[in-house]
Design an enzyme around this catalytic site. Structure first.
Site, mmCIF file in Angstrom:
data_model
loop_
_atom_site.group_PDB
_atom_site.id
_atom_site.type_symbol
_atom_site.label_atom_id
_atom_site.label_comp_id
_atom_site.label_asym_id
_atom_site.label_seq_id
_atom_site.Cartn_x
_atom_site.Cartn_y
_atom_site.Cartn_z
ATOM 1 N N ASP B 91 0.851 -1.185 0.000
ATOM 2 C CA ASP B 91 0.000 0.000 0.000
ATOM 3 C C ASP B 91 0.894 1.246 0.000
ATOM 4 O O ASP B 91 2.122 1.133 -0.011
ATOM 5 C CB ASP B 91 -0.977 -0.024 1.182
ATOM 6 C CG ASP B 91 -0.263 0.009 2.524
ATOM 7 O OD1 ASP B 91 0.973 0.172 2.548
ATOM 8 O OD2 ASP B 91 -0.938 -0.144 3.554
ATOM 9 N N SER B 92 0.282 2.419 0.014
ATOM 10 C CA SER B 92 1.063 3.653 -0.134
ATOM 11 C C SER B 92 1.584 4.183 1.200
ATOM 12 O O SER B 92 2.411 5.084 1.232
ATOM 13 C CB SER B 92 0.191 4.732 -0.764
ATOM 14 O OG SER B 92 -0.820 5.103 0.167
ATOM 15 N N GLY B 93 1.073 3.644 2.296
ATOM 16 C CA GLY B 93 1.403 4.185 3.608
ATOM 17 C C GLY B 93 0.387 5.207 4.082
ATOM 18 O O GLY B 93 0.348 5.557 5.265
ATOM 19 N N GLY B 94 -0.432 5.690 3.164
ATOM 20 C CA GLY B 94 -1.375 6.753 3.503
ATOM 21 C C GLY B 94 -2.374 6.357 4.575
ATOM 22 O O GLY B 94 -2.601 7.105 5.523
ATOM 23 N N GLN B 200 -11.501 7.382 -5.744
ATOM 24 C CA GLN B 200 -12.159 7.831 -4.516
ATOM 25 C C GLN B 200 -13.522 8.437 -4.895
ATOM 26 O O GLN B 200 -13.992 8.238 -6.004
ATOM 27 C CB GLN B 200 -11.270 8.850 -3.781
ATOM 28 C CG GLN B 200 -10.045 8.215 -3.108
ATOM 29 C CD GLN B 200 -10.410 7.403 -1.860
ATOM 30 O OE1 GLN B 200 -11.563 7.361 -1.439
ATOM 31 N NE2 GLN B 200 -9.403 6.722 -1.295
ATOM 32 N N ASP B 277 -8.028 -7.326 -0.230
ATOM 33 C CA ASP B 277 -7.216 -7.549 0.966
ATOM 34 C C ASP B 277 -8.062 -7.154 2.152
ATOM 35 O O ASP B 277 -8.947 -6.296 2.040
ATOM 36 C CB ASP B 277 -5.948 -6.679 0.961
ATOM 37 C CG ASP B 277 -6.262 -5.258 1.413
ATOM 38 O OD1 ASP B 277 -6.806 -4.495 0.593
ATOM 39 O OD2 ASP B 277 -5.998 -4.909 2.582
ATOM 40 N N CYS B 315 -14.303 -28.043 6.308
ATOM 41 C CA CYS B 315 -13.000 -27.426 6.049
ATOM 42 C C CYS B 315 -11.886 -28.469 6.067
ATOM 43 O O CYS B 315 -11.891 -29.385 6.878
ATOM 44 C CB CYS B 315 -12.736 -26.357 7.109
ATOM 45 S SG CYS B 315 -11.153 -25.520 6.906
ATOM 46 N N CYS B 317 -8.543 -27.571 6.241
ATOM 47 C CA CYS B 317 -7.277 -26.964 6.686
ATOM 48 C C CYS B 317 -6.639 -27.805 7.781
ATOM 49 O O CYS B 317 -7.285 -28.672 8.377
ATOM 50 C CB CYS B 317 -7.508 -25.530 7.170
ATOM 51 S SG CYS B 317 -8.123 -25.395 8.853
ATOM 52 N N CYS B 320 -8.542 -27.746 11.141
ATOM 53 C CA CYS B 320 -9.772 -28.544 11.199
ATOM 54 C C CYS B 320 -9.501 -30.042 11.055
ATOM 55 O O CYS B 320 -10.237 -30.861 11.602
ATOM 56 C CB CYS B 320 -10.762 -28.065 10.132
ATOM 57 S SG CYS B 320 -11.498 -26.467 10.546
ATOM 58 N N HIS B 346 -6.748 -21.269 9.996
ATOM 59 C CA HIS B 346 -8.090 -21.655 9.565
ATOM 60 C C HIS B 346 -8.779 -20.524 8.822
ATOM 61 O O HIS B 346 -9.348 -20.738 7.740
ATOM 62 C CB HIS B 346 -8.959 -22.088 10.745
ATOM 63 C CG HIS B 346 -10.406 -22.183 10.354
ATOM 64 N ND1 HIS B 346 -10.907 -23.247 9.644
ATOM 65 C CD2 HIS B 346 -11.422 -21.295 10.480
ATOM 66 C CE1 HIS B 346 -12.183 -23.025 9.362
ATOM 67 N NE2 HIS B 346 -12.525 -21.850 9.862
#
Lengths: 380, 380
Positions: B91-94, B200, B277, B315, B317, B320, B346
């Site tokens: 990301d930009s840090g913003g 935006q 994300d 599941c 994983c 589980c 999980h």
């Protein structure tokens, strides 16, 4: 399957062998990672598999308080509850009562204490410690021994050693009664459980000899050496081990409790010890101290900030194969959970790999050569 | 290898495709686990591999402060520094400057702030955010956008959107100058880095349309939708996404930033989004909240104390397959590090598996069927 032990190779007093338990075999000399509350802090069971752990140690005191041995017994025992199908050894709970619990009173009957968590009052007797471990269903249960407050003069050490012997008799009686189904209300979740006696006697050769002989007379599946690594110099500990192991049966594994550094393990194997447990690799890992073949390093040190090398160039663990010292230092500095995981993984690999190298050297009759090279590499 | 995107299947506005980066391909729709400081909290890189993570997100603000982008550049870039060879988006840090830093002042030039760690003063401009990410060498860099304090009226949203556009132009100019080697003192550790613009405009359709069109006019490798999942109702967010994606080029991936719940992901895919994300699976995992096909559960709840079933019977994983709810509750209750690890593992598996199922349904033209079944199973 039940308890057994077979020595396959010897060199001097050192031995390699195989310990058999209700949950499979363990190659000896063996190191047991400490999974205090039914988990080794920072690493998963599959991480433990990946570093070659063959047996876990878990703490009766902690599991008794949370989630409780009754709950674990209802869930089929500790192996099933924690999802670990290999061997487990449980301690008696005594060490934590003596070091962690509050307002403890020791009498001939046992130890009365208050939980360090909520202040509730509890009583740990030789019988109770045996009952709890029966419910947990570990493969190896330990008798309750008295952990003496130090320093202590010889009469105090003798009195404590003798009480430990009387407790050992009571614990063994209880263990046999449980095996025969004679204790209502206590569930045995592992019919193949073995019970180890513990030799005490401080740094006094005559007391150690007496304790060893009389504990063997009580008759356990095997024997441990307790009360060491409590502040005495390493050489004193080595001498006590040297003096004690000859009085323990050669056809049973010998377990040196709570020991120690990698050097300690090598020296104790040379004196006839087969099993070890210690929090050093896990606790120090979480604190950023890493074991290498050339000694310990503190990963938090600024000197590693841009060090692209692995923690130990001779190490084949996941941490060393994948990450630089610079990254590990960053993880530690910014308090990432991964710092604990990767450091612990490396340290456990180092310990278990050291034991693996010891066993291999014994198979080829080269343990003495290994021992010299191991010490030289450490700069001793 | 450089940046590319290929749509392989569509159903309505939903698409499946392949995103190509300098560190390999990513199947879309894709979810990016958040590795804030160069590590995903609680899980190792091999754990991420085991749950099928194909791309990581890392935070520029945190890495800029510790260990610093200069150090990471000297070590050859972020991939090499953290030992992760698959794609990384930064990301930009913003967002962190606006949410975490202290005493920030926003001007047309950029954001002046004090570190939340040590109070040192720093300045983040569109150029600086681009420089830092160039030194980190992520595969996808994000432009610095203004994160508006909410609530805000339409004129304020417009002003902020327009500033973000001006910043986007500056960031793109800087990105191209860096690519041409025209910025002395800044190292580009990844020549194949791509840069995404950010749309935006709050919840205002006309502002979103204007922002999308003008950001596309600046010309980036691809485009993100920012400023959502900041408190507005899900339906409002879905409407904004619906309204925005048609103005973004169909041959470029669309990234919905910081979103969201599993339901959000499915709804956004239906509206033409390709990348996501979110900290939900990792943060909630550490807090004991677990995602299942039938909704969320809080593992700390007493009702699970003796529950022998897995977290989610559907599941596959590691958590589980290996552990009961009772054990996971115990780990959480006694504050074991493994609680964070196993819960996070999980939750990430759940998210990544949901995306895998979405992609599979798209390949077979059954996304709409999947979507209905997914919602029904959740009880919607």
């Amino acid at each position: 399957m039940s308890f057994g032990f077979r020595v396959t190779h010897t060199e001097g007093r050192a031995r390699a062998g195989v310990l058999s338990t209700a949950h499979g075999d363990v190659e000896t000399p063996a190191f047991m990672p400490v999974g205090t509350q039914g988990a080794v802090k920072g690493v998963t069971h599959r991480d433990l598999d990946s570093v070659g752990a063959q047996i876990l140690l878990s703490n009766t005191y902690h599991l008794y308080l949370r989630p409780g041995d009754d709950l674990i017994a209802r869930r089929g025992g500790l192996h099933r509850f924690i999802g670990w199908n290999k061997p487990i050894l449980t301690d008696s709970g005594g060490y934590q009562v003596f070091s962690l619990a509050e307002r403890r009173t020791i009498t001939e009957d046992g130890a009365r204490f208050r939980s360090h968590l909520d202040g509730t009052e509890h009583m740990l007797t030789p019988e109770k410690a045996t009952d709890i471990q029966s419910q947990l269903g570990s493969d190896i249960a330990m008798v309750l021994d008295e952990c003496l407050a130090l320093p202590a003069d010889e009469p105090a050490v003798r009195a404590s050693m003798e009480r430990t012997l009387r407790w050992a008799c009571r614990a063994r009686d209880r263990f046999l009664a449980l095996r025969d189904g004679l204790v209502p209300g206590v569930v045995s979740t592992n019919p193949g459980q073995a019970q180890f006696g513990i030799v005490q006697g401080g740094v006094h050769p005559d007391l150690r000899e007496e304790s060893a002989k009389q504990t063997v007379d009580v008759g356990f599946e095997a024997y441990a050496i307790g009360g060491l690594s409590v502040g005495e110099p390493p050489e004193v500990m080595y001498d006590v081990v040297s003096h004690t192991t000859p009085f323990l049966p050669g056809d049973r594994p010998r377990y040196l409790m709570g020991v120690g550094t990698p050097e300690d393990l090598v020296e104790a194997v040379a004196r006839g010890v087969d099993m070890f447990d210690c929090v050093l690799p896990t606790r120090n890992g979480r604190n950023g101290q890493l074991f290498t073949r050339r000694g310990r390093i503190n990963i938090k040190n600024t000197q590693f900030a841009e060090d692209e090398g692995p923690v130990d160039p001779d190490c084949e663990c996941y941490t060393c194969r994948t990450f630089s010292r610079a990254y590990l230092r960053h993880l530690y500095a910014v308090n990432e959970i991964n710092a604990s995981t990767l450091n612990t993984l490396h340290n456990l690999h180092f310990y278990l790999d050291t034991l693996r190298r010891i066993r291999e050297s014994l198979r080829f009759g080269r343990f003495e050569t290994f021992k010299v090279a191991f010490r030289e590499q450490l700069g001793h």
